[in-house]
Scaffold this motif. Structure first.
Motif, PDB file in Angstrom:
ATOM      1  N   TYR A 292       0.726  -1.314  -0.311  1.00 17.20           N
ATOM      2  CA  TYR A 292       0.089  -0.076  -0.099  1.00 17.20           C
ATOM      3  C   TYR A 292       1.329   1.456   0.320  1.00 17.20           C
ATOM      4  CZ  TYR A 292      -3.637  -3.600   1.282  1.00 17.20           C
ATOM      5  OH  TYR A 292      -3.995  -4.924   1.098  1.00 17.20           O
ATOM      6  N   GLN A 293       0.540   2.029  -1.320  1.00 19.27           N
ATOM      7  CA  GLN A 293       1.533   3.113  -1.105  1.00 19.27           C
ATOM      8  C   GLN A 293       0.668   4.911  -1.041  1.00 19.27           C
ATOM      9  OE1 GLN A 293       3.719   4.038  -5.326  1.00 19.27           O
ATOM     10  NE2 GLN A 293       4.502   5.212  -3.737  1.00 19.27           N
ATOM     11  N   PRO A 294       0.730   5.673   0.148  1.00 22.82           N
ATOM     12  CA  PRO A 294      -0.385   6.416   0.588  1.00 22.82           C
ATOM     13  C   PRO A 294      -0.644   7.700  -0.392  1.00 22.82           C
ATOM     14  CG  PRO A 294       2.209   6.958   1.313  1.00 22.82           C
ATOM     15  CD  PRO A 294       2.048   5.588   1.000  1.00 22.82           C
ATOM     16  N   ILE A 295      -0.891   8.781  -0.802  1.00 27.41           N
ATOM     17  CA  ILE A 295      -2.050   9.036  -2.198  1.00 27.41           C
ATOM     18  C   ILE A 295      -1.840  10.234  -1.172  1.00 27.41           C
ATOM     19  CG2 ILE A 295      -2.638  10.205  -4.007  1.00 27.41           C
ATOM     20  CD1 ILE A 295      -2.560   6.861  -4.480  1.00 27.41           C
ATOM     21  N   VAL A 296      -1.538  11.306  -1.446  1.00 26.37           N
ATOM     22  CA  VAL A 296      -1.340  12.464  -0.025  1.00 26.37           C
ATOM     23  C   VAL A 296      -2.420  14.215  -1.009  1.00 26.37           C
ATOM     24  CG1 VAL A 296       0.431  12.262   1.345  1.00 26.37           C
ATOM     25  CG2 VAL A 296       0.443  13.893  -0.367  1.00 26.37           C
ATOM     26  N   ASP A 297      -2.636  14.481   0.369  1.00 25.36           N
ATOM     27  CA  ASP A 297      -3.234  16.265  -0.298  1.00 25.36           C
ATOM     28  C   ASP A 297      -2.129  17.007  -0.635  1.00 25.36           C
ATOM     29  OD1 ASP A 297      -4.216  18.455   0.194  1.00 25.36           O
ATOM     30  OD2 ASP A 297      -6.194  17.631   0.009  1.00 25.36           O
ATOM     31  N   LEU A 298      -1.679  17.665  -1.536  1.00 24.84           N
ATOM     32  CA  LEU A 298      -0.847  18.398  -1.261  1.00 24.84           C
ATOM     33  C   LEU A 298      -0.951  19.489  -0.757  1.00 24.84           C
ATOM     34  CD1 LEU A 298       0.024  17.999  -5.327  1.00 24.84           C
ATOM     35  CD2 LEU A 298       1.100  17.046  -3.708  1.00 24.84           C
ATOM     36  N   ASN A 299      -2.103  20.273  -0.171  1.00 18.75           N
ATOM     37  CA  ASN A 299      -1.668  21.402  -0.207  1.00 18.75           C
ATOM     38  C   ASN A 299      -1.716  20.477   1.786  1.00 18.75           C
ATOM     39  OD1 ASN A 299      -2.146  22.953  -1.438  1.00 18.75           O
ATOM     40  ND2 ASN A 299      -4.316  22.746  -1.913  1.00 18.75           N
ATOM     41  N   THR A 300      -1.987  20.258   2.560  1.00 12.15           N
ATOM     42  CA  THR A 300      -1.429  19.430   3.283  1.00 12.15           C
ATOM     43  C   THR A 300      -1.261  18.733   3.512  1.00 12.15           C
ATOM     44  OG1 THR A 300      -3.739  17.968   3.862  1.00 12.15           O
ATOM     45  CG2 THR A 300      -4.142  20.102   4.362  1.00 12.15           C
ATOM     46  N   LYS A 442      -5.293  10.503 -12.969  1.00 12.81           N
ATOM     47  CA  LYS A 442      -3.743  10.284 -12.467  1.00 12.81           C
ATOM     48  C   LYS A 442      -2.874  10.565 -13.044  1.00 12.81           C
ATOM     49  CE  LYS A 442      -2.431   7.117  -9.525  1.00 12.81           C
ATOM     50  NZ  LYS A 442      -2.145   5.736  -8.146  1.00 12.81           N
ATOM     51  N   ILE A 443      -1.584  10.891 -13.768  1.00 14.47           N
ATOM     52  CA  ILE A 443      -0.978  12.134 -14.235  1.00 14.47           C
ATOM     53  C   ILE A 443       0.421  11.037 -14.438  1.00 14.47           C
ATOM     54  CG2 ILE A 443       0.039  14.315 -15.004  1.00 14.47           C
ATOM     55  CD1 ILE A 443      -2.007  15.736 -14.023  1.00 14.47           C
ATOM     56  N   ASP A 444       0.093  10.786 -15.121  1.00 11.71           N
ATOM     57  CA  ASP A 444       1.645   9.811 -15.370  1.00 11.71           C
ATOM     58  C   ASP A 444       2.601   9.763 -15.133  1.00 11.71           C
ATOM     59  OD1 ASP A 444       2.029   6.486 -16.260  1.00 11.71           O
ATOM     60  OD2 ASP A 444       4.391   8.358 -17.396  1.00 11.71           O
ATOM     61  N   GLY A 445       3.896   9.888 -14.348  1.00 17.34           N
ATOM     62  CA  GLY A 445       5.071   9.819 -13.778  1.00 17.34           C
ATOM     63  C   GLY A 445       5.767  10.582 -14.487  1.00 17.34           C
ATOM     64  N   THR A 446       5.651  10.531 -16.444  1.00 13.10           N
ATOM     65  CA  THR A 446       7.160  10.335 -17.302  1.00 13.10           C
ATOM     66  C   THR A 446       6.500  12.079 -17.269  1.00 13.10           C
ATOM     67  OG1 THR A 446       5.603  10.073 -18.784  1.00 13.10           O
ATOM     68  CG2 THR A 446       6.805   7.971 -18.325  1.00 13.10           C
ATOM     69  N   PHE A 447       5.513  12.863 -16.932  1.00 11.22           N
ATOM     70  CA  PHE A 447       5.414  13.724 -17.324  1.00 11.22           C
ATOM     71  C   PHE A 447       6.088  14.780 -15.969  1.00 11.22           C
ATOM     72  CE2 PHE A 447       2.079  12.407 -20.048  1.00 11.22           C
ATOM     73  CZ  PHE A 447       1.998  13.497 -21.238  1.00 11.22           C
ATOM     74  N   ILE A 448       6.249  13.879 -14.508  1.00 15.19           N
ATOM     75  CA  ILE A 448       6.660  14.395 -12.919  1.00 15.19           C
ATOM     76  C   ILE A 448       8.187  14.319 -13.252  1.00 15.19           C
ATOM     77  CG2 ILE A 448       6.192  14.827 -11.149  1.00 15.19           C
ATOM     78  CD1 ILE A 448       3.488  15.078 -12.867  1.00 15.19           C
ATOM     79  N   MET A 479       4.904   9.425  -9.062  1.00 15.01           N
ATOM     80  CA  MET A 479       6.251   9.587  -9.075  1.00 15.01           C
ATOM     81  C   MET A 479       6.629  10.833  -8.779  1.00 15.01           C
ATOM     82  SD  MET A 479       6.918   7.118 -12.647  1.00 15.01           S
ATOM     83  CE  MET A 479       8.584   6.747 -12.220  1.00 15.01           C
ATOM     84  N   VAL A 480       5.553  11.331  -7.571  1.00 10.37           N
ATOM     85  CA  VAL A 480       6.864  12.579  -6.825  1.00 10.37           C
ATOM     86  C   VAL A 480       7.299  12.176  -6.097  1.00 10.37           C
ATOM     87  CG1 VAL A 480       6.466  14.693  -6.280  1.00 10.37           C
ATOM     88  CG2 VAL A 480       4.199  13.612  -7.333  1.00 10.37           C
ATOM     89  N   GLU A 481       9.326  12.363  -6.267  1.00 15.03           N
ATOM     90  CA  GLU A 481      10.142  11.756  -5.481  1.00 15.03           C
ATOM     91  C   GLU A 481      10.819  13.029  -4.552  1.00 15.03           C
ATOM     92  OE1 GLU A 481      12.769   9.821  -8.479  1.00 15.03           O
ATOM     93  OE2 GLU A 481      11.186   8.384  -8.508  1.00 15.03           O
ATOM     94  N   ASN A 482      10.964  14.445  -5.140  1.00 15.70           N
ATOM     95  CA  ASN A 482      11.647  14.676  -4.591  1.00 15.70           C
ATOM     96  C   ASN A 482      10.963  16.406  -3.840  1.00 15.70           C
ATOM     97  OD1 ASN A 482      12.397  17.299  -7.383  1.00 15.70           O
ATOM     98  ND2 ASN A 482      12.920  15.210  -7.390  1.00 15.70           N
ATOM     99  N   GLU A 483      11.656  17.241  -3.432  1.00 19.10           N
ATOM    100  CA  GLU A 483      10.448  18.650  -3.431  1.00 19.10           C
ATOM    101  C   GLU A 483      10.088  19.441  -3.822  1.00 19.10           C
ATOM    102  OE1 GLU A 483       7.763  20.363  -0.765  1.00 19.10           O
ATOM    103  OE2 GLU A 483       9.214  18.459   1.176  1.00 19.10           O
ATOM    104  N   GLY A 497      -0.645  13.594  -4.802  1.00 20.01           N
ATOM    105  CA  GLY A 497       0.611  13.486  -5.056  1.00 20.01           C
ATOM    106  C   GLY A 497       0.878  11.721  -4.639  1.00 20.01           C
ATOM    107  N   GLN A 498       1.558  11.074  -5.343  1.00 15.15           N
ATOM    108  CA  GLN A 498       2.192   9.622  -4.936  1.00 15.15           C
ATOM    109  C   GLN A 498       2.805   9.974  -5.362  1.00 15.15           C
ATOM    110  OE1 GLN A 498      -0.228   6.956  -7.340  1.00 15.15           O
ATOM    111  NE2 GLN A 498       0.662   4.728  -6.119  1.00 15.15           N
ATOM    112  N   GLY A 499       4.192   8.907  -4.887  1.00 11.75           N
ATOM    113  CA  GLY A 499       5.314   9.053  -4.887  1.00 11.75           C
ATOM    114  C   GLY A 499       6.497   9.074  -3.847  1.00 11.75           C
ATOM    115  N   TRP A 500       7.524   8.061  -4.063  1.00 10.21           N
ATOM    116  CA  TRP A 500       8.495   8.030  -2.563  1.00 10.21           C
ATOM    117  C   TRP A 500       8.849   9.237  -1.865  1.00 10.21           C
ATOM    118  CZ3 TRP A 500      12.612   4.349  -4.930  1.00 10.21           C
ATOM    119  CH2 TRP A 500      12.083   2.832  -5.073  1.00 10.21           C
TER     120      TRP A 500
END
Length: 529
Positions: A292-300, A442-448, A479-483, A497-500
């Motif tokens: 299970y991978q978390p998906i977060v509210d990007l604002n909070t 869900k926007i594919d990670g290749t764009f991110i 695939m959001v991997e950094n700040e 957002g979803q990613g490491w």
């Protein structure tokens, strides 16, 4: 008995026709059976050049053998094609011997093989393509007289793609030979200029490679032929066999594996059937894991929900297995098994607040079974439907959009949310967005991956986010991997957002650090709002 008669009898015991050619390779003497009925070789051939009697493919081999002749040495058997007049030819085998007393004359013994046939190009039923070939197999296996006593053959003929007239004529003859050997004379396909395939009865043991070489030799071409032969297993289920054949055939063509047809298709088909058996057993026994991978509210940065990711046999990339399951019609059972496990996790004590997204292949929306199965799984606890999201993947194209949308609408009416997964990768992404009812994209990670440095990616994502907002849909950047990436997608008004950066997949849902979630009131049903 005269010695001459005895020797003649012994000669004809091993040959049909005796020739003597002189030093200039003209026929000086001929006795025996001619190539066709009524032809007297003594009258017709005496005085003629041997070269004028032979086909182009034969001439080179005979010339080489005669040039190498030495008194007292017998040649190896030479396969020849002999002209019979009026465009007719006949195959034969020639052996030559030079008696020292007769040199430079050479004695030849000819043995006829097969009937007389025409050199004119034969008529050919139209060759199939790969899809047509599979359609022909389907017709044979599922028609009124369904049969499984079938075999598949691949024929690879390197060098046949030449533009010369001889190559074109040879290809026509090869096509005719393969069609004649195929099921009902209409089961052969030309997959590429040098590659053929056909279906025939499994009991047919003719040597297709020899047929192909002989067809090319008529036009003076010497070709190397590689072939593969695969019989369908007795008792095989026709539907599964067809899907396995399609999967193996497409894999061979895609991977260029026909350069080794002796192993490619048969091994691919065998592995496909074995993989299908293992996959069915895995689904029945539920011997796969969910993480299970978390998906977060990007604002909070508060965890909004989790995606259930299937892990098959300890692997981290089950894409090829999923592709196989989709191709063989096995994915629907797996998609329901994933949902069943995820729902079990949601029912466990301590997890009454979590929301989970499960993947569903487009192939599983081809009929009502998946939707009905999901309704059965949640019938006893319908409140779980409000905590469930179904992500529609584009790995298998949806063929009937209207019917698929009806099924998605049924899920939404039951309280289940719908997400369009991996948006932007597949060719049908915008068609899905236009024609399928959904709540989230869900926007594919290749764009991110290059969202920070690529103005083009930022523009594309910005336009997509605005479109989704206009349609009252939320968005998820994967695939959001950094700040820096997180700030970039937040600035573009992506909602989740979803990613490491926010959390890696874990065996149980783990809430990410963030503001404390409000306490749940007694009797409250947690949903997506």
């Amino acid at each position: 008995m005269k010695m001459k008669s005895r020797l003649l009898g012994l000669a004809f015991a091993s040959a049909d026709l005796l020739l003597e050619i002189d030093g200039e390779r003209r026929v000086a003497f001929a006795m025996g059976a001619g190539p066709s009925r009524g032809m007297d070789p003594s009258a017709a051939w005496t005085g003629r050049s041997l070269d004028s009697l032979l086909g182009k493919a034969s001439l080179s081999a005979v010339t080489t053998a005669l040039d190498a002749m030495a008194p007292g040495v017998r040649s190896q058997p030479i396969d020849i094609l002999v002209h019979c007049g009026d465009g007719l030819v006949r195959r034969a085998q020639l052996r030559a011997f030079e008696l020292p007393d007769l040199a430079p004359a050479v004695s030849c013994a000819i043995t006829w093989e097969g009937p007389v046939f025409t050199l004119a190009l034969p008529p050919v039923n139209e060759m199939l393509d790969a899809q047509g070939l599979l359609g022909r197999v389907r017709q044979a296996m599922t028609g009124p007289e369904a049969r499984t006593d079938l075999a598949f053959d691949f024929i690879d003929v390197p060098g046949l793609d030449g533009t010369e007239e001889a190559h074109r004529r040879a290809a026509t003859r090869i096509e005719a030979a393969l069609q004649a050997a195929s099921l009902d004379g209409s089961g052969a396909a030309r997959l590429a200029p040098e590659r053929f395939a056909l279906v025939r009865t499994a009991s047919d043991d003719r040597d297709l490679a020899t047929d192909v070489r002989e067809a090319a030799a008529i036009e003076g071409l010497t070709v190397e032929v590689a072939s593969a032969h695969t019989s369908l297993s007795a008792g095989v289920v026709p539907g599964m066999a067809l899907k396995a054949l399609r999967f193996a055939l497409e894999g061979c063509i895609r991977d260029g594996a026909l350069s080794r047809p002796d192993v490619a298709f048969s091994d691919s088909l065998r592995r496909t059937m074995q993989d299908a058996d293992r996959f069915r057993a895995m689904v029945r026994s539920r011997e796969f894991q969910l993480q299970y991978q978390p998906i977060v509210d990007l604002n909070t940065r508060v965890t909004h929900h989790f995606e259930a990711l299937a892990r098959l046999g300890g692997t981290t990339g089950p894409a090829s297995t999923i592709q196989m399951a989709e191709a063989l019609g096995l994915i629907e059972g797996f998609d329901l098994a994933v949902a069943e496990k995820a729902l079990g996790q949601m029912r466990r004590p301590g997890f009454g607040l979590i929301k989970i997204a499960v993947n569903v292949s487009g192939a599983s929306l081809a009929n009502d079974d998946y939707v009905n199965g999901l309704m059965r799984l949640t019938a006893a606890t319908p409140d779980l439907r409000q905590r469930l999201l179904v992500e529609v993947t584009e790995t298998s194209a949806i063929t009937d959009m209207e019917a698929a949308d009806d099924r998605l609408r049924a899920l939404r009416r039951a309280g289940i949310r719908i997400c369009l997964d991996d948006f932007g990768v597949g060719a049908a992404s915008y068609d899905y967005l236009r024609r399928l009812s959904a709540d989230t994209v869900k926007i594919d990670g290749t764009f991110i991956a290059d969202i920070v440095t690529s103005e083009r990616s930022r523009t594309l994502v910005s336009h997509l986010v605005q479109t989704c907002a206009d349609l009252k849909m939320t968005t998820i950047a994967e695939m959001v991997e950094n700040e820096a990436q997180a700030k970039a997608v937040t600035a573009l008004k992506v909602t989740h957002g979803q990613g490491w950066l926010f959390g890696r997949p874990t065996n149980e849902p783990v809430l990410a650090a963030g503001p404390t979630a409000p306490a749940r009131r007694l009797g409250e049903v947690v949903g997506w709002a």
